[in-house]
Design a protein around this motif. Structure first.
Motif, PDB file in Angstrom:
ATOM      1  N   LYS A 199       1.530   7.073  -6.769  1.00 46.46           N
ATOM      2  CA  LYS A 199       0.564   8.100  -7.153  1.00 46.46           C
ATOM      3  C   LYS A 199       1.106   9.507  -6.910  1.00 46.46           C
ATOM      4  CE  LYS A 199      -3.859  10.214  -6.255  1.00 46.46           C
ATOM      5  NZ  LYS A 199      -5.203  10.179  -5.701  1.00 46.46           N
ATOM      6  N   ALA A 202      -7.034   5.666   2.406  1.00 49.39           N
ATOM      7  CA  ALA A 202      -6.849   4.906   3.642  1.00 49.39           C
ATOM      8  C   ALA A 202      -5.571   5.323   4.350  1.00 49.39           C
ATOM      9  CB  ALA A 202      -6.820   3.412   3.333  1.00 49.39           C
ATOM     10  N   ARG A 203      -4.538   5.558   3.571  1.00 50.75           N
ATOM     11  CA  ARG A 203      -3.251   5.900   4.186  1.00 50.75           C
ATOM     12  C   ARG A 203      -3.241   7.306   4.772  1.00 50.75           C
ATOM     13  NH1 ARG A 203       1.316   3.016   3.907  1.00 50.75           N
ATOM     14  NH2 ARG A 203       2.572   4.880   3.575  1.00 50.75           N
ATOM     15  N   VAL A 204      -3.960   8.230   4.142  1.00 47.31           N
ATOM     16  CA  VAL A 204      -4.017   9.593   4.691  1.00 47.31           C
ATOM     17  C   VAL A 204      -4.828   9.595   5.997  1.00 47.31           C
ATOM     18  CG1 VAL A 204      -4.866  11.943   4.292  1.00 47.31           C
ATOM     19  CG2 VAL A 204      -3.615  10.763   2.489  1.00 47.31           C
ATOM     20  N   GLU A 237       0.745   4.208  -2.889  1.00 51.07           N
ATOM     21  CA  GLU A 237       0.517   5.627  -2.611  1.00 51.07           C
ATOM     22  C   GLU A 237       1.672   6.464  -3.137  1.00 51.07           C
ATOM     23  OE1 GLU A 237       0.738   6.878   1.459  1.00 51.07           O
ATOM     24  OE2 GLU A 237       0.333   8.942   0.881  1.00 51.07           O
ATOM     25  N   ARG A 267      -2.705   7.994   8.665  1.00 53.31           N
ATOM     26  CA  ARG A 267      -1.622   8.870   9.097  1.00 53.31           C
ATOM     27  C   ARG A 267      -2.113   9.901  10.111  1.00 53.31           C
ATOM     28  NH1 ARG A 267       0.729  10.784   3.853  1.00 53.31           N
ATOM     29  NH2 ARG A 267       0.950   8.567   3.511  1.00 53.31           N
ATOM     30  N   ARG A 314       0.834  -1.206   0.000  1.00 54.09           N
ATOM     31  CA  ARG A 314       0.000   0.000   0.000  1.00 54.09           C
ATOM     32  C   ARG A 314       0.861   1.245   0.000  1.00 54.09           C
ATOM     33  NH1 ARG A 314      -5.030   0.212   3.589  1.00 54.09           N
ATOM     34  NH2 ARG A 314      -3.557   1.105   5.036  1.00 54.09           N
ATOM     35  N   GLU A 335      -4.616   5.607  -1.231  1.00 53.21           N
ATOM     36  CA  GLU A 335      -4.173   6.910  -0.724  1.00 53.21           C
ATOM     37  C   GLU A 335      -5.104   7.380   0.389  1.00 53.21           C
ATOM     38  OE1 GLU A 335      -4.689  10.392  -3.206  1.00 53.21           O
ATOM     39  OE2 GLU A 335      -2.930  11.352  -2.308  1.00 53.21           O
TER      40      GLU A 335
END
Lengths: 238, 252
Positions: A101, B98-100, A98, B103, A94, B96
């Motif tokens: 991107k 999910a990761r933001v 990211e 974080r 993952r 992205e």
């Protein structure tokens, strides 16, 4: 981040590797390292090394993915299994998804994509050794690889990270500093207009600290910009 | 055509739905919507509708942090939520998102992970934060992040009986230390806006997502969109995000 260091990471103004807070590690850049690619480059910041290759612009298949008025960019950031202490399982995580991107978004504003409708430009970034700041090192390599491929560009793209370690604002975090930092802000920008195209942050900072780090990175990044230009000249001006 | 119209309106400082540029749509927070989850929340901002469910499970800690519970955040762009979403594994945008959100939670030290350790190096609690789209009308990150913290604040830990989880008996709440609020600021030519709809998102030049803590500290940022930002724009976007985060915080 998140981990707390028992010892001070900056002692008498010197970092673990002897650098001052605003000092960048030794930079090495070489353009044209992969003969098969249309453009390629290798960039090292200390022990962090990224290799980037650009294939294209080439006709995009299947045709339904083509855009009639612009080229599309595909970008893949990948860490080699042997690039860090604990082996990384191959296949994109993952995190890598990211970063792929945000790297694409960091590079796109530099390119005149409308010149190559119906095509694709593939950018492959391999981190062959990782010691912090890998995404920005990858961006520097990709910037050079794109220029080497002859892609029309508004400007080169410079990547550099800033952060806070103990109570000190620093530039170009190495792996250990990254682990123990209070915060880490990777940035990419087009230096001529100081246009920021990648900005991420984790950690905890006051807004003023964030603004200072952004300013410092934009300033220090000028050195990286000069290195990129030198590396390109070295290949083309014998 | 509509695209051009939305763009023109925004450039003159107006919006299709009559909002001010720095105004959120109506925000509705419902908690405990999913009884079988250990914590849950459904947040609607305008027509964007997202459910976050928290499940707790036992797991083995990461070797580098043997005394900390684990947090895993996932997002699925379920095809029911938009004609553009297709079934399949999470793509770049879902990853992205999910990761933001992850974080923001992690870096704010929202949860006291050390209190979720049962046996150092062997057994810790794992929190699964699953973000499920119900309807997509823009600003997925702010809505997801808000739903995630609203759900975490309500989460109760299941009882452990002889080392086994009994989900019928929920006991004390999760050890919450901080609440991050994520605000996305969009930019179009020289204008900044908050809470873009899906239509507005399509014409934005760029976005900056900022996670803000109680004391106004920033704990995560992410730039997105296909155009760059100047240093001064970045700084103004950060200030606007901090200001708006205070309004959202009052709703929790």
């Amino acid at each position: 981040m998140g981990m707390k260091s028992k010892e001070k990471m900056i002692v008498e103004g010197k970092r673990l590797d002897g650098r001052t807070p605003d000092e960048i590690r030794e930079i090495e850049m070489k353009v044209g390292v992969i003969p098969n690619a249309n453009g390629s480059a290798r960039v090292s910041f200390g022990r962090t090394t990224a290799v980037a290759a650009v294939y294209g612009p080439r006709i995009l298949h299947p045709r339904r993915l083509q855009e009639p008025d612009t080229a599309i960019i595909r970008c893949r950031y990948n860490m080699a299994p042997f690039s860090v202490d604990e082996r990384i399982r191959p296949g994109s995580s993952r995190r890598e998804k990211e970063i792929s991107k945000v790297t694409r978004l960091a590079l796109e504003p530099a390119l005149f994509l409308e010149k190559y409708p119906e095509t694709v430009i593939d950018i492959y970034i391999e981190i062959i050794q990782a010691d912090g700041s890998t995404r920005v090192t990858g961006i520097n390599a990709a910037s050079l690889a794109l220029a080497d491929a002859g892609a029309p560009m508004r400007d080169l793209v410079v990547g550099l990270a800033g952060g806070k370690l103990d109570d000190t604002i620093i530039i170009d975090l190495c792996g250990k500093e990254d682990n123990y930092s209070v915060a880490d802000i990777p940035i990419a920008f087009l230096p001529r207009k100081n246009e920021i195209t990648l900005l991420q942050m984790d950690g905890q900072l006051n807004p003023d600290e964030v603004k200072t780090i952004v300013k410092n990175v934009l300033n220090a990044g000028k050195k990286v910009y000069e290195k990129q230009k030198e590396a390109l000249k070295k290949k083309y001006h014998k | 055509m509509r695209h051009d119209y939305v763009l023109k309106l925004l450039e003159s400082g107006e919006r299709l739905d009559g909002r001010k540029l720095d105004e959120f749509r109506d925000i509705k927070i419902e908690v405990d919507t999913i009884e079988r989850a250990e914590g849950s929340a459904r947040v609607k901002i305008g027509k964007t509708d997202i459910i976050v469910g928290i499940k707790m499970d036992l797991g083995e800690p990461f070797p580098d942090v043997p005394n900390q519970g684990m947090l895993r955040t996932g997002a699925e762009f379920s095809p029911i939520a938009s004609p553009e979403f297709n079934p399949g594994p999470p793509g770049e945008d879902a990853t992205e998102l999910a990761r933001v959100v992850d974080r923001g939670i992690r870096e704010s030290e929202c949860i006291d992970l050390e209190k979720l350790c049962l046996k150092p190096g062997e057994q810790v609690w794992t929190m699964f934060v699953d973000i499920h789209m119900m309807n997509h009308d823009g600003n997925l990150i702010d809505v997801s992040a808000l739903a995630a913290v609203a759900a975490l604040m309500r989460t109760k830990m299941p009882e452990l009986e002889d080392g086994k989880i009994n989900r019928e008996k929920l006991k004390e709440k999760l050890p919450i230390k901080h609440i991050p609020i994520t605000v996305t600021v969009g930019k179009i030519s020289d204008k900044f806006l908050i809470d873009p709809t899906k239509e507005e998102e399509q014409v934005l030049d760029s976005k900056l997502m900022v996670a803000v803590m109680e004391d106004g500290k920033i704990c995560a940022m992410q730039k997105s969109g296909d155009q760059g930002l100047s240093e001064e724009e970045t700084s103004r976007m950060i200030d606007l995000a901090i200001k708006k985060s205070k309004e959202i915080r009052k709703l929790l």
